[in-house]
Design a protein around this motif. Sequence first.
Motif, mmCIF file in Angstrom:
data_model
loop_
_atom_site.group_PDB
_atom_site.id
_atom_site.type_symbol
_atom_site.label_atom_id
_atom_site.label_comp_id
_atom_site.label_asym_id
_atom_site.label_seq_id
_atom_site.Cartn_x
_atom_site.Cartn_y
_atom_site.Cartn_z
ATOM 1 N N HIS A 78 44.329 40.811 42.724
ATOM 2 C CA HIS A 78 43.944 39.997 41.557
ATOM 3 C C HIS A 78 42.432 39.810 41.547
ATOM 4 O O HIS A 78 41.888 39.027 42.323
ATOM 5 N N HIS A 80 38.692 40.071 38.766
ATOM 6 C CA HIS A 80 38.061 40.269 37.452
ATOM 7 C C HIS A 80 36.631 40.761 37.738
ATOM 8 O O HIS A 80 35.669 40.123 37.338
ATOM 9 N N HIS A 248 48.684 34.854 35.048
ATOM 10 C CA HIS A 248 47.979 33.652 35.514
ATOM 11 C C HIS A 248 48.821 32.439 35.101
ATOM 12 O O HIS A 248 48.990 32.186 33.899
ATOM 13 N N ASP A 322 40.705 36.788 43.417
ATOM 14 C CA ASP A 322 40.378 36.271 42.072
ATOM 15 C C ASP A 322 38.901 36.459 41.715
ATOM 16 O O ASP A 322 38.398 35.800 40.801
#
Length: 412
Positions: A78, A80, A248, A322
């Motif tokens: 996970h 970004h 999420h 994350d």
Amino acid sequence: MKTLFINIKELIQTRDKLIEKVSGKEMNILPKIENAFLLIEDNLIIGFGSMIDCPKTENTTVIDATGKIILPAWVDSHTHIVYAGNRVQEFVDRINGLSYKEIALRGGGILNSAKKLQETSEDTIYQESKIRLEEIMSQGTGAVEIKSGYGLSVEGELKMLRVIKRLKENYPIAIKATFLGAHAFPVAYKENHSAYIDLIINKMIPAIANEKLADYIDAFLETGYFSVDETIQIMQAGKKHGLQAKIHVNQFTTIGGIKACVENEALSVDHLEIVSDDDIELLKNSQTMPVALPNCSYFISIPYTPARKMIDAGLALALASDFNPGTTPSGNMNFVVASACIKMEMTPEESINAATINGAYAMGLSKTHGSITIGKKATIIITKPLNSFYQIPYEFTSNLIEKVMIEGQFIK
Ligand code: NIG
Ligand code: FE
């Protein structure tokens, strides 16, 4: 080409048989071989065991790993990491008393990153993102999932996913791409949510599927973001195009999202800082992997996922970074593993299972990553000389990694 590591002090996470994941009490079992060898051919593991059984091979590069520990590289399911600029001002604003929610209500947060992304060229975004990818690889990450979600328009989301595609093409690390158009409502759709859902379902998903740019679909299911019903619509639209859900959910509130995710066969539910007993029951009877993100809890001072309670109830748990500009500007999985031990009462064995084999499950890579198993990718961490693997979470900010090999190539 063959490489043989010999005299390995501890070879960690050795699994003779392919397993998908470990749950409950099994999470506390981390198989290891002391004084071990590991044999690699090209990009694959082709043998391992005790030094007593070490094969004699010709045309092989032999590497003496005396005193060192070898483990499968971290699987970060996970992130970004594709974004433009940063949100350092919001960090300072938070120190001065504003909450993550208050910053978002002022037009900051995800919409701030969306504005920066829109103003930045695809090539610049690639150049900025590849620095983060190289950084996490040097910190021992050997497979990574990367989300879109700062585009929030057809063109913006395609731009992000094309950057992820370019990273996939140019680096040896396994990358899975997740489409996160439902990350926040753009200002233009603030009063017309259904029009944005319509845009995601009827324009974004078909365009992305057409270019085969995503492996999974995500949404930010949360009070003030995407509702349970909106997320169900998105999961179902994704499924029609072969995109399984990774959602999420339960970052700030529990509003029935986990039930919806389990019923829609989500591969993972991520965040889970707030979890009810009902949520745990629902997850028990599912194939959905819960994913905890302790560095997000650390950075924005929110509760940690109740890992102890969840594992004691028999659940599996994965750990991921994350890495993103708002809630977690760090992708260091060593720190994630340490945080799980220090703040979530997870044992080092549980934490390492969560950051390797269970992470692999949460991104559909259990067959190739997450353990030392014959036939899996030669994607490993070689530490500096250590007393034991317990030192990895114990020395929680030291860089204990000497080398990282990804699919047979040394990258550090
Ligand atoms: O996982 N919670 C939603 N998404 C990200 C944060 C996104 C951002 O603030 O840019 C997260 O924490
Ligand atoms: Fe996230």
